[in-house]
Design a protein around this motif. Structure first.
Motif, PDB file in Angstrom:
ATOM      1  N   GLY A  22       1.001  -1.116   0.299  1.00 38.32           N
ATOM      2  CA  GLY A  22      -0.230   0.451  -0.142  1.00 38.32           C
ATOM      3  C   GLY A  22       1.095   1.377  -0.480  1.00 38.32           C
ATOM      4  N   VAL A  23       2.143   1.207   0.283  1.00 40.01           N
ATOM      5  CA  VAL A  23       3.123   2.063   0.097  1.00 40.01           C
ATOM      6  C   VAL A  23       3.370   2.679  -1.068  1.00 40.01           C
ATOM      7  N   HIS A  24       3.390   3.754  -1.886  1.00 32.98           N
ATOM      8  CA  HIS A  24       3.326   4.215  -2.695  1.00 32.98           C
ATOM      9  C   HIS A  24       4.671   5.289  -2.873  1.00 32.98           C
ATOM     10  N   ALA A  25       4.961   5.977  -2.157  1.00 33.28           N
ATOM     11  CA  ALA A  25       6.323   6.420  -2.555  1.00 33.28           C
ATOM     12  C   ALA A  25       7.182   7.210  -0.992  1.00 33.28           C
ATOM     13  N   VAL A  26       8.305   6.674  -0.678  1.00 31.29           N
ATOM     14  CA  VAL A  26       9.089   7.040   0.770  1.00 31.29           C
ATOM     15  C   VAL A  26       9.741   8.158  -0.073  1.00 31.29           C
ATOM     16  N   LEU A  27      10.062   9.682   0.617  1.00 30.51           N
ATOM     17  CA  LEU A  27      11.095  10.290   0.480  1.00 30.51           C
ATOM     18  C   LEU A  27      12.071  11.201   1.709  1.00 30.51           C
ATOM     19  N   THR A  28      12.936  11.542   1.405  1.00 30.54           N
ATOM     20  CA  THR A  28      13.722  11.678   2.060  1.00 30.54           C
ATOM     21  C   THR A  28      14.777  13.372   1.427  1.00 30.54           C
ATOM     22  N   TYR A  29      15.475  13.911   2.126  1.00 28.92           N
ATOM     23  CA  TYR A  29      16.274  15.278   1.454  1.00 28.92           C
ATOM     24  C   TYR A  29      16.628  14.691   0.220  1.00 28.92           C
ATOM     25  N   ASP A  30      17.272  13.186  -0.025  1.00 35.22           N
ATOM     26  CA  ASP A  30      18.559  13.078  -0.581  1.00 35.22           C
ATOM     27  C   ASP A  30      17.351  12.948  -2.315  1.00 35.22           C
ATOM     28  N   ASP A  31      16.193  13.035  -2.110  1.00 38.37           N
ATOM     29  CA  ASP A  31      15.081  12.400  -2.781  1.00 38.37           C
ATOM     30  C   ASP A  31      14.658  13.887  -3.361  1.00 38.37           C
ATOM     31  N   LEU A  32      14.892  15.082  -2.775  1.00 37.26           N
ATOM     32  CA  LEU A  32      14.113  16.217  -3.445  1.00 37.26           C
ATOM     33  C   LEU A  32      14.802  16.945  -4.680  1.00 37.26           C
ATOM     34  N   PRO A  33      14.077  17.313  -5.636  1.00 38.46           N
ATOM     35  CA  PRO A  33      14.355  17.404  -7.543  1.00 38.46           C
ATOM     36  C   PRO A  33      15.746  18.350  -7.750  1.00 38.46           C
ATOM     37  N   THR A  34      15.514  19.268  -6.742  1.00 39.31           N
ATOM     38  CA  THR A  34      15.947  20.133  -6.928  1.00 39.31           C
ATOM     39  C   THR A  34      17.255  20.757  -6.017  1.00 39.31           C
ATOM     40  N   ASP A  35      18.021  21.923  -6.688  1.00 33.49           N
ATOM     41  CA  ASP A  35      19.533  22.054  -5.897  1.00 33.49           C
ATOM     42  C   ASP A  35      18.648  23.934  -4.227  1.00 33.49           C
ATOM     43  N   THR A  36      17.193  23.902  -4.656  1.00 41.13           N
ATOM     44  CA  THR A  36      16.670  24.553  -3.857  1.00 41.13           C
ATOM     45  C   THR A  36      15.726  23.244  -2.857  1.00 41.13           C
ATOM     46  N   LYS A  37      16.289  22.988  -1.906  1.00 39.85           N
ATOM     47  CA  LYS A  37      15.450  22.404  -0.709  1.00 39.85           C
ATOM     48  C   LYS A  37      15.708  22.691   1.067  1.00 39.85           C
ATOM     49  N   HIS A  38      15.435  24.303   0.769  1.00 38.76           N
ATOM     50  CA  HIS A  38      15.194  25.357   1.884  1.00 38.76           C
ATOM     51  C   HIS A  38      14.162  26.616   1.738  1.00 38.76           C
ATOM     52  N   TYR A  39      13.660  27.205   2.189  1.00 40.13           N
ATOM     53  CA  TYR A  39      12.302  28.192   2.601  1.00 40.13           C
ATOM     54  C   TYR A  39      11.961  29.008   3.963  1.00 40.13           C
ATOM     55  N   GLY A  40      11.536  29.871   3.635  1.00 44.00           N
ATOM     56  CA  GLY A  40      11.586  31.059   4.454  1.00 44.00           C
ATOM     57  C   GLY A  40      10.631  32.066   3.829  1.00 44.00           C
ATOM     58  N   LEU A  41       9.449  32.016   5.363  1.00 52.49           N
ATOM     59  CA  LEU A  41       9.632  33.774   4.698  1.00 52.49           C
ATOM     60  C   LEU A  41      10.170  35.036   4.626  1.00 52.49           C
ATOM     61  N   GLU A  42      11.170  35.201   5.480  1.00 51.53           N
ATOM     62  CA  GLU A  42      11.776  36.261   5.295  1.00 51.53           C
ATOM     63  C   GLU A  42      13.574  35.545   5.109  1.00 51.53           C
ATOM     64  N   GLU A  91      11.142  17.842  14.137  1.00 51.72           N
ATOM     65  CA  GLU A  91      11.182  18.607  12.309  1.00 51.72           C
ATOM     66  C   GLU A  91      11.168  17.135  11.638  1.00 51.72           C
ATOM     67  N   PRO A  92      10.944  17.822  10.713  1.00 53.33           N
ATOM     68  CA  PRO A  92      10.594  16.550   9.599  1.00 53.33           C
ATOM     69  C   PRO A  92      11.714  16.133   8.642  1.00 53.33           C
ATOM     70  N   VAL A  93      11.727  14.342   9.240  1.00 49.57           N
ATOM     71  CA  VAL A  93      12.615  13.924   8.409  1.00 49.57           C
ATOM     72  C   VAL A  93      12.103  13.433   6.985  1.00 49.57           C
ATOM     73  N   ALA A  94      11.425  12.073   6.697  1.00 46.34           N
ATOM     74  CA  ALA A  94      10.441  11.461   5.591  1.00 46.34           C
ATOM     75  C   ALA A  94       9.201  11.663   5.452  1.00 46.34           C
ATOM     76  N   LEU A  95       9.224  11.605   3.447  1.00 39.89           N
ATOM     77  CA  LEU A  95       7.623  11.867   4.127  1.00 39.89           C
ATOM     78  C   LEU A  95       7.143  10.352   3.528  1.00 39.89           C
ATOM     79  N   VAL A  96       5.981   9.702   3.302  1.00 43.27           N
ATOM     80  CA  VAL A  96       5.328   9.150   2.801  1.00 43.27           C
ATOM     81  C   VAL A  96       4.112   9.091   2.520  1.00 43.27           C
ATOM     82  N   ALA A  97       4.221   8.658   1.293  1.00 45.97           N
ATOM     83  CA  ALA A  97       2.342   8.345   0.741  1.00 45.97           C
ATOM     84  C   ALA A  97       2.323   7.040   0.512  1.00 45.97           C
TER      85      ALA A  97
END
Length: 794
Positions: free
Chosen positions: A76-96, A113-119
């Motif tokens: 039933g699991v379709h995907a598990v993602l970690t930092y290494d699976d992020l699709p671009t070099d932009t891996k951070h965000y923030g308001l300011e 803090e989020p470490v991994a994702l599951v779908a």
């Protein structure tokens, strides 16, 4: 085509119904109270998957390894993602400051803090799969306060900082610092007859919105994604999401879903990027809904603060000087901490005339939970401290605390510590007079009712812990000042698109903005503005999305001012276009088309004398007028980083409270009997909504005063109470009578003269309640929330 010339008697209520100044009903009100309103957590899509987030059990630790194989192997699991699976070099965000990783990499900096994702195809399957992800951590020392953050050899939470604030801070673990210096404090101190100092502390408050973070991401055929989300600022989300996904902004289409409260907690991203990543990876719609435990980790909180103040005064009650130092705990990531520092420092003196000030405010990076926007935005913490000081100085002088405040109250023309003139009404003394003059609630009804006494009115009475023994009453006052709108040079604007057309023979206005309706009632006011400016009864509010330009955030008490201003501005342009059409089509029928001042009222074109020239439907026929415009308020400017001088704010708002409490001194329990408020709103566009905003803000201030706090273990920086079992918020049984006296003194610079309403009552309600408890008990009570042990000493 006929042209009517029947005069309209404007004195008999013939103006368009439902315009500004009326208490019109909310269009979403019935749906919400009947449970039929669709919130973001109700979203559904055929064949959708469910997302889940694996979070760190530690506040500060190195990530040694992550093994996702067992999770991926689960049916039933379709995907598990970690930092290494992020699709671009932009891996951070923030308001300011873009310092927040989409998923933790190298180390985690706060508990949860989020470490991994599951779908997965079922939420329980996703949860179980996440539990099978094996993460090896090596714990690191935690930074929890100013001493541990700035000590020699302190762990640097963001080494190699490279942002526009870094050059002005004395230590890399300080996010931002703002001093404000005006006058000559040393000379003023020498003239003071009394000098009073105090140290104060404000705990970490949660926004505690009832609708958890939730959203649905749907992959599109063009390679983009459609995101349906509960948020406060669609376009700020878009700006942060698109680079991480590697998509142009036009391929990330965002639509606001039903929002179950916000109060600042939805300004930052939570699961937006995560849902989109999983949807794009799996090619299926992905829904994420946080449970309450996750919600406490999924959004920022109010900055806890430590504040040190000094005030001097002469014997006749004049404040000579003020100094203060405010230390805000920003937690692991910057969020909006720089702006909160700006607010806390620039409003630190309160609504008083003080010519000589030395102020310093800083925000720290620590391993505590990230903190950012919450109703009041830095001004809440300062207000608690300076209002406690006002009571202490008044007591030292032997003066009535309200009279002392009134002697020093600012008025229009006063100069802020930043050097900015308050150039609109500032009725601080009048608000204090009004709130003090309100009738007092009856004395101890439970004591005089005999056998018919309702012990539920007592502190602790609901649990039958007392029958009135040791219960004393106290009364306290407070007043506060809050800025309205974004400040310090931020380009604060909003966009509105307005279309006027004929539908079924009736003129209809369609208003489209990206404003996030989070419960504040913007959709009601927007329709009222359109009715007022275009003279139509039927107004449709289009769903908020990114197909129209930005409306800015639903925060800073700004939406009625700025997005309301944009709608007014756009409606005026639509009206002029309609009148041009009327002059072109019908101008030969009546000379008033060319000579009179023309208005749109009641679906008709009328002269300022009330004569009807035409129906709107006759002018428009089968045409429509469709205009999209931006609107900005007066510009502000950044505060000088050394002196704090500058025109930092566009508008100020003021509220005063009187609290009446009863305290069981043996049990340490507090019952707020009444919490009266007087507030200047400039112009009440919807009086009923204004009262609701004031009562709601007052209740949140009450919560901070006596019950609300996220408790963080000082040794481990772990959150100890992430649930509504242990994090208490006021219920209807805790909420007192809240009489409100609304004052309307127009600000000539604002649309309709209005003044932002939502935040000011949150400031002064907290110190008023604590002042009343102090008066009842004689205790100093320099920390909020006040706990039973603070009263009983046990």
């Amino acid at each position: 085509m006929g042209v009517t010339r029947t005069p309209i008697d404007l004195t008999q209520g013939s103006r368009t119904k439902g315009g500004i100044g009326e208490s019109t009903m909310r269009p979403d009100g019935t749906l919400k109270v009947t449970g039929e309103f669709a919130y973001a957590s109700d979203l559904w899509h055929e064949d959708m998957l469910w997302g889940y987030t694996l979070r760190s059990p530690h506040a500060h630790a190195e990530i040694v390894s992550i093994d996702t194989s067992q999770a991926l192997a689960q049916a039933g699991v379709h995907a598990v993602l970690t930092y290494d699976d992020l699709p671009t070099d932009t891996k951070h965000y923030g308001l300011e400051i873009q310092d927040t990783p989409v998923l933790a990499h190298g180390r985690v900096r706060h508990h949860g803090e989020p470490v991994a994702l599951v779908a997965a195809d079922h939420p329980e399957t996703a949860r179980r799969a996440a539990a099978k992800i094996r993460v090896e951590y090596a714990e690191l020392p935690v930074v929890t306060d100013e001493a541990s953050a700035t000590a020699d050899g302190a762990p640097l939470l963001h080494p190699g900082r490279d942002d526009h604030h870094a050059g002005h801070v004395p230590h890399p673990n300080i996010v931002h610092r703002q001093p404000i210096v005006r006058g000559d404090v040393e000379a003023a101190r020498a003239r003071a007859d009394v000098i009073v100092s105090g140290e104060y502390e404000v705990g970490m408050q949660d926004q505690a919105f009832l609708g958890p973070e939730s959203g649905l991401a749907v992959p599109a055929e063009d390679g983009g994604v459609d995101l349906y989300i509960a948020t406060q600022w669609l376009h700020a989300d878009l700006r942060q999401i698109a680079p991480v996904l590697g998509l142009p902004e036009e391929k990330v289409r965002m639509t606001l879903s039903g929002v179950g409260g916000a109060f600042g907690g939805r300004e930052d991203l939570s699961m937006q990027i995560h849902a989109c990543l999983l949807a794009l990876r799996t090619g299926k719609p992905v829904k994420i809904v946080y449970n309450r435990f996750e919600s406490f980790f999924g959004h920022v909180h109010r900055h806890p603060a430590k504040l040190r103040y000094e005030h001097g005064a002469t014997r006749d009650g004049r404040i000579t000087h003020m100094t203060c130092r405010i230390v805000l705990d920003g937690g692991a990531y910057a969020s909006s901490s720089p702006a909160v520092v700006g607010n806390a420092s620039s409003l630190a003196a309160g609504p008083y005339v003080i010519d000589h000030t030395e102020i310093e405010a800083i925000a720290l990076y620590t391993n505590n939970p990230p903190c950012g926007a919450m109703r009041g935005f830095g001004a809440v913490q300062a207000c608690f401290a300076y209002e406690a000081q006002m009571d202490k100085v008044a007591a030292e002088l032997g003066m009535d605390p309200v009279e002392f405040r009134q002697i020093n109250a600012m008025s229009q023309g006063a100069i802020m510590p930043t050097g900015q003139e308050v150039d609109s009404p500032a009725p601080v003394a009048e608000l204090l007079r009004r709130v003090k003059a309100m009738p007092m609630p009856p004395e101890k009804q439970w004591e005089t009712a005999g056998e018919g006494a309702d012990i539920r009115a007592l502190p602790g009475g609901l649990s039958n812990t007392t029958h009135g023994e040791g219960v004393v009453r106290g009364v306290g006052y407070a007043v506060g000042i809050k800025n309205v709108g974004f400040s310090e040079g931020f380009d604060d604007y909003s966009t509105a698109r307005v279309r006027l057309e004929v539908v079924g023979g009736e003129p209809v206005a369609v208003v489209h903005t990206a404003m996030a309706e989070v419960g504040q009632g913007g959709v009601t006011v927007h329709a009222q503005i359109a009715r007022t400016e275009l003279g139509v009864t039927q107004v449709t509010i289009s769903p908020a999305d990114t197909r129209v330009g930005s409306a800015g955030s639903t925060s800073a008490s700004r939406q009625t001012y700025v997005t309301g201003g944009a709608i007014k501005h756009t409606c005026e342009a639509v009206r002029e276009r309609v009148l041009e059409m009327g002059r072109r089509k019908l101008g030969t029928y009546h000379p008033a088309w060319a000579t009179a001042e023309l208005l749109l009222e009641g679906g008709k074109v009328v002269t300022d004398g009330g004569e009807v020239l035409a129906g709107l439907a006759d002018v428009l026929e089968d045409e429509s007028v469709d205009i999209e415009l931006e609107w900005r308020h007066r510009p502000t400017e950044a505060l000088d980083l050394h002196t704090g001088q500058g025109q930092g704010h566009v508008q100020y708002s003021f509220a005063a409270h009187r609290a009446v409490v009863e305290v069981d001194t043996e049990l340490g329990l507090v019952k707020v009997i009444e919490l009266a408020c007087a507030q200047d709103v400039g112009k009440a566009l919807n009086p009923l909504s204004v009262i609701g905003q004031i009562q709601g803000g007052t209740t949140q201030g009450l919560g901070l005063a006596v019950m609300e706090e996220i408790v963080v273990d000082p040794a481990t920086a772990k959150v100890r109470n992430p649930s509504f079992t242990d994090y208490l918020i006021p219920t209807i049984l805790d909420t007192p009578v809240i009489p409100v006296d609304v004052l309307e003194l127009a600000d000539e610079h604002a649309p309709y003269g209005l003044r932002g309403v939502g935040e000011a009552p949150t400031l002064s309600s907290t110190p008023a309640v604590v002042a009343a408890v102090r008066q009842a008990t004689g205790l100093a009570l320099n920390r909020v929330p006040v706990r039973p042990e603070h009263i009983t000493g046990t």
